[in-house]
Design an enzyme around this catalytic site. Structure first.
Site, PDB file in Angstrom:
ATOM      1  N   GLU A 188     -16.287 -13.842 -38.994  1.00  0.00           N
ATOM      2  CA  GLU A 188     -15.728 -13.270 -40.027  1.00  0.00           C
ATOM      3  C   GLU A 188     -14.400 -14.187 -40.439  1.00  0.00           C
ATOM      4  O   GLU A 188     -14.161 -14.914 -41.353  1.00  0.00           O
ATOM      5  CB  GLU A 188     -15.353 -12.014 -40.221  1.00  0.00           C
ATOM      6  CG  GLU A 188     -16.610 -11.035 -40.332  1.00  0.00           C
ATOM      7  CD  GLU A 188     -16.320  -9.602 -40.855  1.00  0.00           C
ATOM      8  OE1 GLU A 188     -15.520  -9.382 -41.461  1.00  0.00           O
ATOM      9  OE2 GLU A 188     -17.037  -8.678 -40.098  1.00  0.00           O
TER      10      GLU A 188
ATOM     11  N   ASP B 261     -18.078  -8.888 -37.550  1.00  0.00           N
ATOM     12  CA  ASP B 261     -17.488  -7.837 -36.847  1.00  0.00           C
ATOM     13  C   ASP B 261     -18.376  -6.502 -36.339  1.00  0.00           C
ATOM     14  O   ASP B 261     -19.413  -6.436 -37.250  1.00  0.00           O
ATOM     15  CB  ASP B 261     -16.438  -6.988 -37.846  1.00  0.00           C
ATOM     16  CG  ASP B 261     -15.060  -8.097 -37.826  1.00  0.00           C
ATOM     17  OD1 ASP B 261     -14.839  -8.981 -36.730  1.00  0.00           O
ATOM     18  OD2 ASP B 261     -14.188  -7.854 -38.487  1.00  0.00           O
TER      19      ASP B 261
ATOM     20  N   TYR C 135     -11.441  -4.144 -30.192  1.00  0.00           N
ATOM     21  CA  TYR C 135     -11.619  -3.820 -31.836  1.00  0.00           C
ATOM     22  C   TYR C 135     -10.726  -2.694 -32.315  1.00  0.00           C
ATOM     23  O   TYR C 135     -10.686  -1.821 -31.761  1.00  0.00           O
ATOM     24  CB  TYR C 135     -13.021  -3.636 -32.207  1.00  0.00           C
ATOM     25  CG  TYR C 135     -13.393  -3.822 -33.632  1.00  0.00           C
ATOM     26  CD1 TYR C 135     -12.984  -4.949 -34.317  1.00  0.00           C
ATOM     27  CD2 TYR C 135     -14.136  -2.674 -34.363  1.00  0.00           C
ATOM     28  CE1 TYR C 135     -13.327  -4.990 -35.613  1.00  0.00           C
ATOM     29  CE2 TYR C 135     -14.315  -2.862 -35.671  1.00  0.00           C
ATOM     30  CZ  TYR C 135     -14.072  -4.310 -36.170  1.00  0.00           C
ATOM     31  OH  TYR C 135     -14.122  -4.172 -37.823  1.00  0.00           O
TER      32      TYR C 135
END
Length: 705
Positions: free
Chosen positions: A7, A83, A297
């Site tokens: 991304e 993601d 994350y």
């Protein structure tokens, strides 16, 4: 050559370095597709045909998509590595569709930290696109589009509000309700009593606990406070002394919500600022010559820490640095019924990258170093031993009045060895005392106070409530608050949120006509439904139908019955039709116009001051030169004869042609009615030949040197 698509462009170089020369890594730069605004109601959704969405490539992503298509054609294999959440899964799905990839066989990588071991592990165990995740994200997008488009249009027409939404309106209601509670609050006076005791030459502070056997920590009148102080005399008798050891466990590692709350409490970072900094730490920084992701994350609602990190990283680091007595255990905490638990907590990717090491890197800003230290210390402290304290509680009495002396003493610091900087526990030592002992009173204090209204919600408090009530998800907390601020529904001063008149009016209208939209239960149930779709426990079509049918029926009913706010009259009359002039709201704020719109479109415009003359004459037409400002507010001097004369002082050299334009004037070969003449490029770009019929005819030719 194999193509890996992520991304964010910032991940490309790092991952390319991990995978080697046989891989090319490119970025989609977020979403490449969104719902169109075609079809019934501009929803981009064909309701009658099974809620079929109409996806289009975002206009600002054409160039990105074309580059990805070109690279995909040359590649031996395309691997998707967006993601690891619903949005990321939907982006992979759109990429596969646009690039013509086989949904059933295209490899999808899932990793939660950008480190070499994590990337290589993901390459060893790829999966395919999870259509349950995709359908859950598509359902979320359609929920938001149907609710947002319909309610925004209705509220704009009826009361002039800019927008409404499934998550933003429920969040706004919480802020408005808090404001209402604060406004309705009536302060009441009370008195607190505090004594300073002298015990064996040491001082101790005692607070009121009981009066005549009845629990009482504060009194309502000054007279009652004086009566209590008079009754106790000059000393108290020790009735009991209790001592015990207490283990204080460390806090759990960060979730998105708790990270945003703690960053606000410690550094006064806004939620969007915290999330932006965390994004950069996740994507990677240059540390000692290696570009590596520093944290896992940062969008998660789980405080769970991975066994791999605990046993391979935390255990050896803690035992070697502090000793085995400081080693604790993995603690998962109580799982919320609304938590997805898809990812583990936010933690450092390696214990050897200590906050001190990271802070020394030129690539790490001071704010990034602060947040990294907070994340690192919180995660490490969470698996350390408990803090142990000696707790002492003494009860002292005289004439039916009881006071307490409470205190604690740390006998083992445990996790505070690393997290003590952020711990605000106050240690109060209680002097040694025995039952029956007399303690003299050296000071009596009776202080009058008033009850305080509920605190105004901070951004961090709103995030906490959103998590508790199931409004939104970790990925939407910060963006929802930012939307409310951008729409001017709330203002944020030092992170404290206050609703505007527009926000209050919008919430009042929604509570009256669409109470379910601003209801915690309704919004939370939607999130539960999305989770069920993600797990394959609910069918997309049936959930959309069960939502849409009652919603649209209510929407049509309200559209027909909801009255429209009357515009505020100014007291003036329209000079063109004689109707009253009113205050209206537009995209750029308030303005004054005729109430007879659209029959009469008169708008009162402020007279602009005449530009100031410089005293010079235009060298091209002879008219006076004047001072003007461009769109960015920068001053310049130009001819007052604009637009007939376009002379600008200082542009003479740039606009001066280097050749004779009369040498090349001909009929336009495209439109046949215009002529080809010399044109000047904007912002210093080269001159060129163009048609005089521009913009109807856009024919151009390059000037050959």
């Amino acid at each position: 050559m194999k193509l890996v698509i992520v991304e964010s462009p910032k991940k490309c170089e790092t991952i390319r370095g991990y995978l080697g020369k046989d891989y090319e890594v490119m970025a989609s730069k977020g979403h490449i597709c969104d719902l169109s605004t075609r079809g019934k109601g501009g929803l981009g959704i064909d309701i009658e045909n099974g809620f079929k969405p109409s996806w289009i490539i975002d206009s600002d992503k054409y160039e990105t998509v074309n580059k990805l298509k070109a690279a995909a054609k040359k590649a031996d294999e395309v691997i998707l590595a967006t993601d690891p959440d619903r949005e990321g899964e939907a982006i992979s799905w759109h990429l596969a569709d646009v690039l013509g990839l086989d949904m059933k066989t295209t490899k999808r990588l899932e990793f939660h930290e950008i480190t070499k071991p994590a990337i290589l592990e993901a390459m060893e165990h790829p999966r395919t696109i999870d259509m349950n995740l995709v359908e859950a994200q598509n359902a979320r997008r359609m929920y938001d589009r149907i609710i947002g488009f319909n309610l925004s249009s209705l509220l704009n027409k009826k009361i002039g509000s800019p927008s409404a939404g499934r998550v933003q309106s429920a969040t706004l209601r919480m802020i408005v309700d808090n404001d209402d509670e604060r406004k309705a609050f009536k302060p009441e006076p009370y008195w607190v009593i505090e004594l300073t005791l002298n015990i064996g030459g040491k001082k101790a502070v005692a607070t009121l606990s009981k009066v005549d056997g009845k629990a009482m920590t504060r009194v309502k009148t000054e007279e009652k406070a004086k009566e209590i102080l008079d009754r106790i005399g000059d000393s108290l008798t020790v009735v009991s002394v209790k001592k015990s050891k207490k283990n204080i466990e460390p806090k759990l590692p960060f979730t998105t919500s708790t990270m945003q709350q703690e960053a606000f409490a410690k550094f006064h970072f806004s939620t969007s600022k915290t999330q932006s900094i965390a994004q950069r730490l996740y994507e990677g920084k240059d540390i000692n010559g290696e570009h590596v992701g520093l944290i896992t994350y940062m969008r998660t609602d789980s405080p769970r820490i991975s066994p791999n990190f605990f046993y391979k990283h935390a255990v050896p680091f803690i035992t070697e640095t502090y000793g085995e007595e400081y080693l604790g255990r993995m603690r998962s905490g109580k799982k919320s019924a609304l938590a997805q638990d898809a990812h583990e907590c936010i933690r450092p990717t390696g214990t050897h990258r200590t906050p001190e090491v990271v802070a020394k890197s030129p690539d790490v800003s001071a704010e990034e170093a602060k947040l990294y230290r907070l994340i690192y210390d919180r995660a490490m402290a969470s698996v350390m031993a408990a803090k142990v304290v000696d707790v002492t509680t003494a009860v002292l009495e005289k004439n039916g009045i009881e006071f307490k002396v409470e205190g604690n003493k740390t006998i083992f610091d445990g996790y505070e060895r690393i997290y003590g900087e952020f711990d605000e526990d106050e240690t109060r030592i209680v002097p040694e005392m025995k039952e029956g002992e007399e303690a003299s009173i050296s000071k009596k204090k009776s202080e009058g106070k008033t009850t305080e209204p509920p605190s105004a919600y901070s951004e961090a408090k709103v995030v906490k409530l959103m998590e508790e009530k199931g409004i939104g998800r970790p990925s939407t907390y910060a963006s929802t608050i930012k939307t409310l601020i951008d729409r001017k529904y709330v203002s944020s001063t030092g992170g404290i949120l206050s609703p505007s008149e527009s926000g209050i009016k919008t919430t009042k209208a929604l509570k009256t006509y669409f109470p379910e939209i601003v209801s915690d239960a309704y919004t939370a149930q939607m999130e539960v439904t999305l989770d069920q779709i993600e797990k394959g426990e609910a069918v997309f079509l049936s959930t959309m139908q069960s939502f849409y049918t009652p919603f649209i029926a209510r929407f049509k009913e309200v559209t027909a019955t909801m009255p429209k706010d009357e515009d505020e009259r100014t007291g003036d009359i329209c000079p063109e039709c004689g109707s009253p002039m009113v205050v209206k709201k537009g995209r750029f704020g308030q303005f004054i116009a005729c109430s007879n719109y659209p029959t009469c479109k008169y708008v009162l415009r402020e007279e602009k001051a005449a530009p100031k003359e410089t005293g010079e004459a235009c060298p091209e037409c002879g008219k006076p030169l004047v001072e003007r400002k461009d769109k960015k507010g920068r001053p310049f001097v130009a001819c007052s004869g604009y637009p007939r004369c376009r002379y600008i002082k200082g542009n003479e050299e740039r606009k001066k042609p280097t050749f004779n334009p009369d040498d090349y004037v001909k009929e336009c070969p495209r439109c046949k009615t215009g002529h080809i003449v010399v044109k000047h490029g904007k912002k210093g770009k080269s001159d060129f030949y163009g048609c005089t019929n521009f913009p109807k005819c856009r024919y151009i030719e390059a000037i050959k040197k």
